[in-house]
Design a protein around this motif. Structure first.
Motif, PDB file in Angstrom:
ATOM      1  N   CYS A 270     -23.037 -27.326 -26.088  1.00  0.00           N
ATOM      2  CA  CYS A 270     -22.354 -28.570 -25.715  1.00  0.00           C
ATOM      3  C   CYS A 270     -21.980 -28.585 -24.236  1.00  0.00           C
ATOM      4  N   GLY A 271     -22.599 -27.691 -23.463  1.00  0.00           N
ATOM      5  CA  GLY A 271     -22.270 -27.606 -22.042  1.00  0.00           C
ATOM      6  C   GLY A 271     -22.527 -28.884 -21.278  1.00  0.00           C
ATOM      7  N   VAL A 272     -23.553 -29.659 -21.683  1.00  0.00           N
ATOM      8  CA  VAL A 272     -23.866 -30.883 -20.958  1.00  0.00           C
ATOM      9  C   VAL A 272     -22.720 -31.881 -21.064  1.00  0.00           C
ATOM     10  N   LEU A 273     -22.102 -31.990 -22.220  1.00  0.00           N
ATOM     11  CA  LEU A 273     -20.971 -32.909 -22.384  1.00  0.00           C
ATOM     12  C   LEU A 273     -19.772 -32.449 -21.571  1.00  0.00           C
ATOM     13  N   ILE A 274     -19.570 -31.142 -21.488  1.00  0.00           N
ATOM     14  CA  ILE A 274     -18.471 -30.605 -20.676  1.00  0.00           C
ATOM     15  C   ILE A 274     -18.727 -30.883 -19.202  1.00  0.00           C
ATOM     16  N   SER A 275     -19.962 -30.733 -18.759  1.00  0.00           N
ATOM     17  CA  SER A 275     -20.299 -31.022 -17.364  1.00  0.00           C
ATOM     18  C   SER A 275     -20.089 -32.492 -17.047  1.00  0.00           C
ATOM     19  N   TRP A 276     -20.552 -33.378 -17.931  1.00  0.00           N
ATOM     20  CA  TRP A 276     -20.350 -34.812 -17.700  1.00  0.00           C
ATOM     21  C   TRP A 276     -18.869 -35.158 -17.649  1.00  0.00           C
ATOM     22  N   SER A 277     -18.097 -34.558 -18.548  1.00  0.00           N
ATOM     23  CA  SER A 277     -16.652 -34.828 -18.559  1.00  0.00           C
ATOM     24  C   SER A 277     -16.017 -34.377 -17.250  1.00  0.00           C
ATOM     25  N   CYS A 278     -16.458 -33.234 -16.738  1.00  0.00           N
ATOM     26  CA  CYS A 278     -15.929 -32.722 -15.469  1.00  0.00           C
ATOM     27  C   CYS A 278     -16.240 -33.685 -14.325  1.00  0.00           C
ATOM     28  N   ILE A 279     -17.464 -34.204 -14.288  1.00  0.00           N
ATOM     29  CA  ILE A 279     -17.851 -35.166 -13.244  1.00  0.00           C
ATOM     30  C   ILE A 279     -16.956 -36.393 -13.292  1.00  0.00           C
ATOM     31  N   LEU A 280     -16.699 -36.891 -14.477  1.00  0.00           N
ATOM     32  CA  LEU A 280     -15.876 -38.094 -14.635  1.00  0.00           C
ATOM     33  C   LEU A 280     -14.420 -37.821 -14.284  1.00  0.00           C
ATOM     34  N   VAL A 281     -13.904 -36.644 -14.663  1.00  0.00           N
ATOM     35  CA  VAL A 281     -12.531 -36.277 -14.293  1.00  0.00           C
ATOM     36  C   VAL A 281     -12.404 -36.180 -12.779  1.00  0.00           C
ATOM     37  N   ASN A 282     -13.393 -35.557 -12.135  1.00  0.00           N
ATOM     38  CA  ASN A 282     -13.374 -35.458 -10.666  1.00  0.00           C
ATOM     39  C   ASN A 282     -13.268 -36.837 -10.031  1.00  0.00           C
ATOM     40  N   HIS A 283     -14.071 -37.769 -10.534  1.00  0.00           N
ATOM     41  CA  HIS A 283     -14.083 -39.112  -9.950  1.00  0.00           C
ATOM     42  C   HIS A 283     -12.751 -39.818 -10.162  1.00  0.00           C
ATOM     43  N   LEU A 284     -12.203 -39.705 -11.362  1.00  0.00           N
ATOM     44  CA  LEU A 284     -10.914 -40.348 -11.641  1.00  0.00           C
ATOM     45  C   LEU A 284      -9.801 -39.743 -10.797  1.00  0.00           C
ATOM     46  N   ARG A 285      -9.855 -38.448 -10.566  1.00  0.00           N
ATOM     47  CA  ARG A 285      -8.868 -37.799  -9.696  1.00  0.00           C
ATOM     48  C   ARG A 285      -9.003 -38.293  -8.255  1.00  0.00           C
ATOM     49  N   LEU A 286     -10.239 -38.475  -7.806  1.00  0.00           N
ATOM     50  CA  LEU A 286     -10.439 -39.006  -6.460  1.00  0.00           C
ATOM     51  C   LEU A 286      -9.859 -40.412  -6.342  1.00  0.00           C
ATOM     52  N   MET A 287     -10.107 -41.243  -7.355  1.00  0.00           N
ATOM     53  CA  MET A 287      -9.569 -42.597  -7.330  1.00  0.00           C
ATOM     54  C   MET A 287      -8.035 -42.585  -7.318  1.00  0.00           C
ATOM     55  N   SER A 288      -7.443 -41.709  -8.138  1.00  0.00           N
ATOM     56  CA  SER A 288      -5.977 -41.614  -8.201  1.00  0.00           C
ATOM     57  C   SER A 288      -5.401 -41.120  -6.874  1.00  0.00           C
ATOM     58  N   ALA A 289      -6.081 -40.148  -6.252  1.00  0.00           N
ATOM     59  CA  ALA A 289      -5.603 -39.613  -4.975  1.00  0.00           C
ATOM     60  C   ALA A 289      -5.667 -40.674  -3.884  1.00  0.00           C
ATOM     61  N   MET A 290      -6.728 -41.461  -3.874  1.00  0.00           N
ATOM     62  CA  MET A 290      -6.842 -42.524  -2.878  1.00  0.00           C
ATOM     63  C   MET A 290      -5.768 -43.580  -3.065  1.00  0.00           C
ATOM     64  N   LYS A 291      -5.481 -43.916  -4.313  1.00  0.00           N
ATOM     65  CA  LYS A 291      -4.417 -44.881  -4.582  1.00  0.00           C
ATOM     66  C   LYS A 291      -3.066 -44.326  -4.162  1.00  0.00           C
ATOM     67  N   LYS A 292      -2.823 -43.051  -4.455  1.00  0.00           N
ATOM     68  CA  LYS A 292      -1.567 -42.405  -4.102  1.00  0.00           C
ATOM     69  C   LYS A 292      -1.363 -42.384  -2.594  1.00  0.00           C
ATOM     70  N   GLN A 293      -2.449 -42.163  -1.847  1.00  0.00           N
ATOM     71  CA  GLN A 293      -2.369 -42.042  -0.393  1.00  0.00           C
ATOM     72  C   GLN A 293      -2.573 -43.372   0.332  1.00  0.00           C
ATOM     73  N   GLY A 294      -2.756 -44.453  -0.429  1.00  0.00           N
ATOM     74  CA  GLY A 294      -2.911 -45.763   0.182  1.00  0.00           C
ATOM     75  C   GLY A 294      -4.223 -45.949   0.919  1.00  0.00           C
ATOM     76  N   ILE A 295      -5.264 -45.280   0.466  1.00  0.00           N
ATOM     77  CA  ILE A 295      -6.586 -45.390   1.092  1.00  0.00           C
ATOM     78  C   ILE A 295      -7.449 -46.341   0.252  1.00  0.00           C
ATOM     79  N   GLU A 296      -8.035 -47.326   0.886  1.00  0.00           N
ATOM     80  CA  GLU A 296      -8.869 -48.284   0.181  1.00  0.00           C
ATOM     81  C   GLU A 296     -10.195 -47.651  -0.218  1.00  0.00           C
ATOM     82  N   ARG A 297     -10.688 -48.006  -1.391  1.00  0.00           N
ATOM     83  CA  ARG A 297     -11.963 -47.455  -1.869  1.00  0.00           C
ATOM     84  C   ARG A 297     -13.132 -47.916  -1.009  1.00  0.00           C
TER      85      ARG A 297
END
Length: 545
Positions: free
Chosen positions: A411-438
């Motif tokens: 099931c490693g492929v699903l774990i890898s995909w989940s990691c990619i999506l978590v990374n992206h959501l964290r980036l979006m949250s960090a940009m919002k927190k820091q007031g940086i426009e996407r």
């Protein structure tokens, strides 16, 4: 300065290369001095486009569709692949956005360290390395089975030949790998397009001696197949099982950015490859599944063929029924090239992830050694040693043990995909927190914050239910349970163990140096890709630009 290109104690900083920033030790890093100095940017735009394409077309498409048709029916299979195709699109877009900001060797594994927690990068990284160590001998074993369709020559010969071929590609300049994958992808495209056209001809009665089929099999035996249960619930379980099969058919698409530090203009070329995922999914899976569902009835006994050769392909079944004798050998030959392509891709992904772990001192420093043409040769050598596990396929008892090892990362492929999506959501949250426009990102899309969230929920749901059949009456299988779930505790143990021994912490959203990364992009712009003109430009744009 440490080997990874970051400072060794809080309060100190270090320049980490062309894309580098000054950062806290808990953070991951951008392209390091090691990568800039030791690796070579040998992958061009057309290579990246075709690597992305080759990752989406493999043995699962040519041989695995029959199982999905048998389990879910023509409509169940079509809906299952379409739904997972949408998840793949979300994963690719998320990966493209983060990679455009952080084009590093190791891709989402290094992204996890930068955006989430160094312990997560360690756990996902070693899981990926281990999975790729085992996937190559399993692909080579599959190649031996495929050759048995034509000849009884001892399988040891094919094992030695393909170990040697894979090693040569892995140790050569990365541009050689790119050219080989380019050629393999072109072969796959030609076969898929040819099979779709052939399938339409057979279905519409265009082959002499065959009658028009149309959507006859959608009526009898029907659009869905009852799986495990009966009625509507059984139809739903059939559809859900198809989704699980589809996930593993799409495995490999996430490796497109593994060699970002060896890609020319990665901030331009990797997103270009990612944003064409819709067309690839629609053409090479959804259309193909639709055609297969029209050609072969879901209750056809020939779909039970588990030979592992072209004989189990629904296209071959349909072509044989139409009296076309050349198709089985053509499909078998291209499937062999697909399996070898998968071996090459696993070698590239596994070696680059191991190299990236060594950069972060999460693997021995010996794996940082590279050839004069920029290949981490110690990483290649250790992965080559694992290729010899393919000889276990010559013994039935050893083969059982070998596949138990392979199942550990099922099931490693699903774990890898989940990691990619978590990374992206964290980036979006960090940009919002820091007031940086996407809009300040090198590449962005309006819908990705929503698509990443929905796709993450879907990935986790499939991950937790992908082995549901073992919990049904009479369905228990130890190997199925292992392949479905054991990788989850392995990841957790690796994550918690590294976190405990190294004392890592979650990276605070406000501390992720996104502004510094954007400044580096502004100060070190990539050279724009040349615009191709004339008829050659039209063809190149259609194929890979």
């Amino acid at each position: 300065m440490s080997v990874a290109g970051v400072h060794d104690a809080p309060g100190k900083t270090a320049n980490v290369g062309t894309y580098g920033v000054h950062e806290n030790v808990q953070h991951g890093d951008f392209v390091t001095e090691n990568e800039e100095r030791d690796l070579r940017r040998g992958l061009a735009q057309r290579h990246i486009q075709m690597i992305a394409l080759a990752g989406a077309i493999g043995t699962g498409l040519f041989l695995g569709l029959g199982s999905s048709l048998q389990t879910g029916g023509p409509l169940g299979a079509l809906l299952g692949y379409a739904f997972v195709g949408l998840i793949v699109c979300a994963v690719q877009f998320a990966l493209g956005e983060v990679t455009a900001l952080l084009p590093v060797t190791g891709s989402f594994i290094r992204h996890a360290e930068f955006l989430v927690d160094p312990a997560l990068g360690f756990a996902i990284g070693w899981n990926t390395v281990y999975g790729n160590w085992l996937s190559i001998p399993s692909e080579i074993s599959a190649i031996c089975v495929l050759f048995q369709y034509w000849t009884d020559i001892n399988a040891s010969l094919w094992i030695v030949i393909f170990i040697l071929l894979t090693f040569v590609v892995g140790i050569a300049f990365v541009g050689i790998y790119g050219e080989i994958e380019f050629a393999m992808a072109m072969l796959k495209i030609a076969l898929v397009v040819g099979l779709v056209i052939l399938g339409l001809c057979i279905d519409l009665g265009g082959v002499p001696g065959t009658s028009r089929i149309g959507f006859r099999f959608w009526v009898t035996p029907g659009p869905f197949v009852e799986h495990i249960a009966s009625g509507s619930w059984g139809n739903f379980l059939g559809f859900w099982s198809v989704m699980i099969n589809a996930v593993f058919s799409f495995s490999g698409v996430e490796s497109i950015a593994m060699a970002a530090a060896e890609t020319r203009n990665p901030r331009q070329n990797i997103p270009k490859a990612c944003k064409r995922v819709f067309a690839r999914v629609a053409l090479f899976y959804v259309v193909t599944v639709l055609i297969v569902g029209m050609l072969v009835p879901s209750d056809d006994e020939r779909l039970n063929n588990e030979s592992g050769t072209a004989a189990q392909s629904p296209f071959v079944i349909a072509a044989s029924a139409a009296g076309i004798k050349a198709i089985p050998s053509i499909v078998n030959a291209v499937v062999i090239t697909s399996a070898w392509s998968s071996s090459n891709q696993a070698l590239l992904a596994g070696t680059r992830v191991l190299y990236s772990l060594a950069l972060k001192k999460q693997a021995p420093a010996i794996f940082l050694r590279t050839t004069s043409w920029g290949v981490p040769y110690m990483c290649v050598l250790i992965q080559t040693l694992f290729m010899f596990l393919a000889f276990m396929s010559l013994s039935s008892s050893a083969l059982t043990v070998f596949y138990w090892f392979v199942d550990l990362v099922g099931c490693g492929v699903l774990i890898s995909w989940s990691c990619i999506l978590v990374n992206h959501l964290r980036l979006m949250s960090a940009m919002k927190k820091q007031g940086i426009e996407r809009t300040e990102l090198p590449w962005h899309n309006r819908w990705t914050p929503y698509s990443s969230a929905v796709a993450l929920v879907a990935c986790l749901l499939i991950l937790l239910t992908n082995g549901f059949a073992v919990f049904t009456r009479g369905g228990w299988s130890a190997s199925s349970f292992v392949s479905s779930y054991l990788d989850i505790p392995l990841i957790l143990v690796a994550y918690l163990g590294w976190k405990y021994f190294k004392g890592t912490k979650f990276v605070a959203l406000e501390d992720i140096p996104i502004r510094a990364a954007l400044d580096e992009i502004r100060d070190n712009p990539e050279t724009p890709e040349p615009v191709r003109k004339g008829w050659r430009g039209v063809i190149m744009k259609l194929l890979w630009e």
